[in-house]
Each structure stands twice: as structure tokens, then as C-alpha cells.
Design an enzyme around this catalytic site. Structure first.
Site, PDB file in Angstrom:
ATOM      1  N   SER A  59       0.873  -1.173   0.000  1.00 25.20           N
ATOM      2  CA  SER A  59       0.000   0.000   0.000  1.00 25.20           C
ATOM      3  C   SER A  59       0.905   1.216   0.000  1.00 25.20           C
ATOM      4  CB  SER A  59      -0.867  -0.002   1.273  1.00 25.20           C
ATOM      5  OG  SER A  59      -1.477   1.256   1.498  1.00 25.20           O
TER       6      SER A  59
ATOM      7  N   TYR B  18      -2.130  -1.044  10.488  1.00 27.56           N
ATOM      8  CA  TYR B  18      -2.101  -1.197   9.030  1.00 27.56           C
ATOM      9  C   TYR B  18      -0.782  -0.673   8.458  1.00 27.56           C
ATOM     10  CZ  TYR B  18      -3.977  -1.209   4.246  1.00 27.56           C
ATOM     11  OH  TYR B  18      -4.188  -1.444   2.910  1.00 27.56           O
TER      12      TYR B  18
END
Length: 257
Positions: free
Chosen positions: A139, A152
Site C-alpha cells: 500500500s 495497518y
């Protein structure tokens, strides 16, 4: 390109990014081992429509024993995994001081530790064949941070690091490891964030979407699962045979700022 005879395991491939990648690999002739929750038959039919075999294993990616069972299933059904796409992921947003410890543990387990287990189990088959592609879906949060996403961001930074180590350890073989770092992709996970923002701010979903994109992504466009699938196909090509340990952003300019 021709991936006929190759088998791709794509974790979290019953929807969203994972399904998009699975379909693009299937278009190139790769058989697919699916994994994930929710509807299976609908996504499976989208993959087999391209004339390839598709199987499904419902391993819980937070449980090493189930991951081992899935890899054994891949060996039984296909002879092994040639293309490994570590995509499974979950999200929770909260400040560090309020972050539930069980959510931290779950995010690290599914978003990071599962990729370690699939990778270690896939490597022997790939090295034996002297061909393999390990593609980790990281990401932009593997490259930069945002508040309220401690678990995350930690997991995705970890995935980028794992990718680099994997690439170095396999550098003299025909097995490569790289990471794709998407910005905003309109997946069910992101849609939940948009809906929550709309509810919290008492604005429309359309307004919440515009706000979300304008805060981070200069292009003000979502990256699509199909575009990420095309990147995965490129990593499987001969042109990418010496692309190793890279974290490639597909983020509308997010990390260029």
C-alpha cells in the site's frame, strides 16, 4: 504473455483487488487457487470464464496451520504455486492510545505474518523449477503513514521489508519478489471508510468520496483492481525478470508530494 501451465495463488481473491488480479492472471492462462470469505461461486465463474482451472481454499489467513493446509492443497491440486500474490488484508482505524489490542494482533497476523507463511512454503517449489513470482500487495501505507492506522501502516511497512529480504535471498535464482503499493482503490474495505466518513460528517457519500481523494491523491481518481492486475501480469513477464525487491506505487501521485 503466456502463463499457461502456471498456477497462481491469490489470497483474499473473492472480491476487490485480489479478484481483479486473479482475473487478469487468468486472462494470461494461469490457473488460480482462490482464497477469501463471502461468495465463491460468482468470482470463481469470472475466473474460469477465461478457460483456466480455478480451485478454492478457505484458509483463515490468521492461522498458520490453515495456511499450511492451503499450500498442501495447492500442491495436491496443481503441483505447487508458481505465482504467489499475498493480498489478504483487513483494516481498523483508531488512535494508538485507543487501538484495541486484539485488532492490532489480527491486522498484523493477516496483513503481514500470513505473507511470511505463504512465502516460506512457496519458495521450495519455485526454486526447484527456477521460476517463480512473489507479488506482495502492500500500500502507499507501506511507504508513508497516516494517523489512526498504526497497525495497518506497521503491517504494510513490514510487507515492503519482507519483500526486499525475499528478493535478496532469491537474487541468484529465477524467482523474483516485488510489492505493489496502491493508493485509494474502491474496494469494499475502502467503501466502508467512505460510508463511515459520510455518516460521521453528515454529508453525502459522493461528498465523502471527493474529500477522501482530494486529501491524499492528486489525480483524484481511484486506482482500479484491473490496473493492479495488469501490474501483477507485468511482474510475471520476462521484461520484469530482473525487477527485484521493488515497491512500486500506483497511487495517483500520493507519494510524489
Amino acid at each position: 504473455m503466456n502463463l499457461k501451465g502456471k498456477t497462481a495463488l491469490v489470497t483474499g481473491s473473492t472480491s476487490g483487488i485480489g479478484l481483479g488480479i486473479a482475473i487478469e492472471l487468468a486472462k494470461q492462462g494461469a490457473n488460480v487457487l482462490m482464497n477469501g470469505f463471502g461468495d465463491v461461486e460468482g468470482p470463481k465463474s469470472q475466473i474460469t470464464a477465461h478457460g483456466v482451472r480455478a480451485e478454492y481454499h478457505g484458509a483463515d489467513m490468521s492461522k498458520p496451520a490453515e495456511i499450511e493446509a492451503m499450500m498442501a492443497f495447492a500442491a495436491e491440486k496443481f503441483g505447487g504455486v508458481d505465482i504467489l500474490v499475498n493480498n489478504a488484508g483487513i483494516q481498523h482505524t483508531s488512535s494508538i492510545r485507543d487501538f484495541p489490542t486484539e485488532r492490532w494482533d489480527a491486522i498484523i497476523a493477516i496483513n503481514l505474518t500470513s505473507a511470511f507463511h505463504t512465502t516460506r512454503l512457496a519458495i521450495p517449489h519455485m526454486v526447484d523449477k527456477n521460476w517463480g513470482r512473489i507479488i506482495n500487495i502492500a500500500s502507499v501505507h507501506g511507504l508513508v503513514a497516516s494517523k489512526d492506522k498504526s497497525a495497518y501502516v506497521a503491517a504494510k511497512h513490514g510487507i515492503v521489508g519482507l519483500t526486499k529480504v525475499t528478493a535478496l535471498e532469491l537474487a541468484t535464482t529465477g524467482v523474483t519478489a516485488n510489492a505493489i503499493c496502491p493508493g485509494w482503490v474502491l474496494t469494499p474495505l475502502v467503501q466502508k471508510q467512505i460510508d463511515a466518513r459520510a455518516a460521521e460528517r453528515t454529508i453525502t457519500v459522493e461528498q465523502a468520496t471527493r474529500e477522501l481523494l482530494s486529501e491524499k491523491e492528486p489525480s483524484q481518481q481511484f486506482t482500479t483492481p484491473e490496473q493492479l492486475g495488469a501490474m501483477a501480469v507485468f511482474f510475471c513477464s520476462d521484461a520484469a525478470a530482473n525487477v527485484r525487491g521493488q515497491a512500486w506505487a500506483n497511487d495517483g501521485g500520493w507519494t510524489a508530494q
